[in-house]
Design a protein around this motif. Structure first.
Motif, PDB file in Angstrom:
ATOM      1  N   ARG A 109      49.602  -6.611   1.327  1.00 53.26           N
ATOM      2  CA  ARG A 109      51.062  -6.623   1.213  1.00 53.26           C
ATOM      3  C   ARG A 109      51.647  -7.939   0.703  1.00 53.26           C
ATOM      4  O   ARG A 109      52.855  -8.034   0.495  1.00 53.26           O
ATOM      5  N   LEU A 110      50.799  -8.943   0.507  1.00 51.64           N
ATOM      6  CA  LEU A 110      51.303 -10.248   0.077  1.00 51.64           C
ATOM      7  C   LEU A 110      50.627 -10.697  -1.215  1.00 51.64           C
ATOM      8  O   LEU A 110      49.496 -10.293  -1.506  1.00 51.64           O
ATOM      9  N   ALA A 111      51.307 -11.545  -1.965  1.00 49.31           N
ATOM     10  CA  ALA A 111      50.717 -12.135  -3.168  1.00 49.31           C
ATOM     11  C   ALA A 111      49.603 -13.093  -2.771  1.00 49.31           C
ATOM     12  O   ALA A 111      49.650 -13.715  -1.701  1.00 49.31           O
ATOM     13  N   ILE A 256      59.119  -9.297  -0.658  1.00 46.75           N
ATOM     14  CA  ILE A 256      60.162 -10.200  -1.148  1.00 46.75           C
ATOM     15  C   ILE A 256      60.445 -11.283  -0.120  1.00 46.75           C
ATOM     16  O   ILE A 256      60.605 -11.012   1.074  1.00 46.75           O
ATOM     17  N   ARG A 257      60.513 -12.536  -0.580  1.00 43.01           N
ATOM     18  CA  ARG A 257      60.833 -13.679   0.279  1.00 43.01           C
ATOM     19  C   ARG A 257      62.211 -14.232  -0.095  1.00 43.01           C
ATOM     20  O   ARG A 257      62.745 -13.918  -1.164  1.00 43.01           O
ATOM     21  N   VAL A 258      62.739 -15.060   0.792  1.00 38.20           N
ATOM     22  CA  VAL A 258      64.015 -15.704   0.482  1.00 38.20           C
ATOM     23  C   VAL A 258      63.887 -16.504  -0.813  1.00 38.20           C
ATOM     24  O   VAL A 258      64.810 -16.531  -1.633  1.00 38.20           O
ATOM     25  N   HIS A 259      62.748 -17.148  -1.026  1.00 41.30           N
ATOM     26  CA  HIS A 259      62.557 -17.953  -2.234  1.00 41.30           C
ATOM     27  C   HIS A 259      62.640 -17.099  -3.503  1.00 41.30           C
ATOM     28  O   HIS A 259      62.972 -17.603  -4.579  1.00 41.30           O
ATOM     29  N   ASP A 260      62.346 -15.803  -3.385  1.00 39.29           N
ATOM     30  CA  ASP A 260      62.401 -14.927  -4.558  1.00 39.29           C
ATOM     31  C   ASP A 260      63.831 -14.724  -5.055  1.00 39.29           C
ATOM     32  O   ASP A 260      64.027 -14.261  -6.186  1.00 39.29           O
TER      33      ASP A 260
END
Length: 306
Positions: A109-111, A256-260
């Motif tokens: 689920r993560l990059a 999706i992260r906040v940084h995205d």
């Protein structure tokens, strides 16, 4: 070495600067030498056994707490928290297979670069446990295998309609404002959160040279959001993380992260061929145009410094 006291031979050797002396119980020197070898071998076995038993007492959770309390950088605390979910009660001596199980689970689920940062936390803790704290009797950090990062640069962003849906899914009003402004300015989370009233001179957000890029810069804010930006923020970073993660889970976009949100801003700007990439570079605070060029494909070009 052998020493004779009266008729009995004794063996004497050093360990970590400490003198160890044991009797062989033998009066014959050759027999004493045989017994002395067995004494030293037995001592070594007991020493290794003791260290292994001691290592087994230390869990990854205990080691992680010690690292956080001493010199863990702020930027790694989120990744540390996420490794704890998987490895908290695992003894350090058993950490390698457990860490690789964590790696496989996270990769679903993560990059890969994100997974690698979490594996770096494990490596750091293991290295400190061995080199500094003596919680391990052998180095284990280099046995943690990360993904090769070549060609795995992370670029996730939302289309405007997806972003609007995300905003509607955030139940906390102040957090919703924060996320909205983050996506419309491209500011890093820390840059945005640390803003103070004096940093906003409508229509511009003025950043000092204490940011990641070490360069002062000015970022315009669209007029519709001027009244939304009330500083300082009436929410904590933990609240931002909690409500953002809850909203993305509701939408099924947990990657999706906040940084995205920074990528969202960059992709929206880069899609407009009338805006030079040099302008995007300056808005994002990139060190060079080469960094910004990764968004050039969004306007159908390999690279064009217009």
């Amino acid at each position: 070495m052998l020493l004779q006291q009266g008729k009995i031979w004794h063996t004497k050797f050093k360990h970590n600067g400490e003198t160890i002396k044991r009797t062989t119980g033998q009066t014959n020197k050759k027999e004493a030498e045989k017994v002395a070898r067995e004494i030293r071998k037995s001592f070594l076995k007991e020493l290794v056994k003791s260290k292994l038993e001691k290592s087994a007492q230390y869990t990854f959770g205990a080691a992680l707490v010690k690292w956080i309390e001493t010199d863990a950088p702020q930027s790694m605390l989120s990744h540390a928290r996420n490794t704890l979910i998987h490895l908290e009660h695992v003894p350090l001596v058993d950490i390698i297979p457990a860490a690789h199980d964590m790696k496989a689970e996270m990769a679903k689920r993560l990059a890969e670069p994100t997974v690698n940062r979490r594996l770096s936390v494990v490596q750091t803790v293991l290295n400190k446990a061995y080199k500094e704290w003596e919680w391990l009797d052998r180095p284990l950090g280099d046995k943690i295998k990360k993904f090769s990062e070549k060609g795995t640069e992370r670029e996730f962003y939302l289309e405007p309609d997806q972003f609007e849906e995300l905003l509607r899914s955030i139940e906390h009003q102040e957090v919703r404002k924060f996320i909205c402004i983050a996506a419309h300015t491209g500011l890093r989370r820390s840059e945005l959160y640390n803003l103070r009233p004096e940093n906003f001179k409508a229509p511009y957000i003025i950043l000092p040279n204490k940011t990641k890029s070490k360069k002062a810069r000015t970022v315009p804010l669209i007029e519709e959001l001027h009244d939304t930006l009330t500083l300082p923020w009436d929410c904590s970073l933990n609240q931002i993380r909690y409500w953002f993660e809850k909203a993305r889970k509701k939408m099924g976009i947990e990657y999706i992260r906040v940084h995205d949100l920074r990528h969202c801003f960059a992709s929206w700007i880069a899609s407009n061929p009338e805006i030079p990439l040099t302008t995007l570079r300056d808005l994002l605070g990139h060190s060079s145009l080469a960094v910004t060029s990764k968004y050039a494909h969004l306007r159908g070009q390999h690279f064009e410094a217009v």
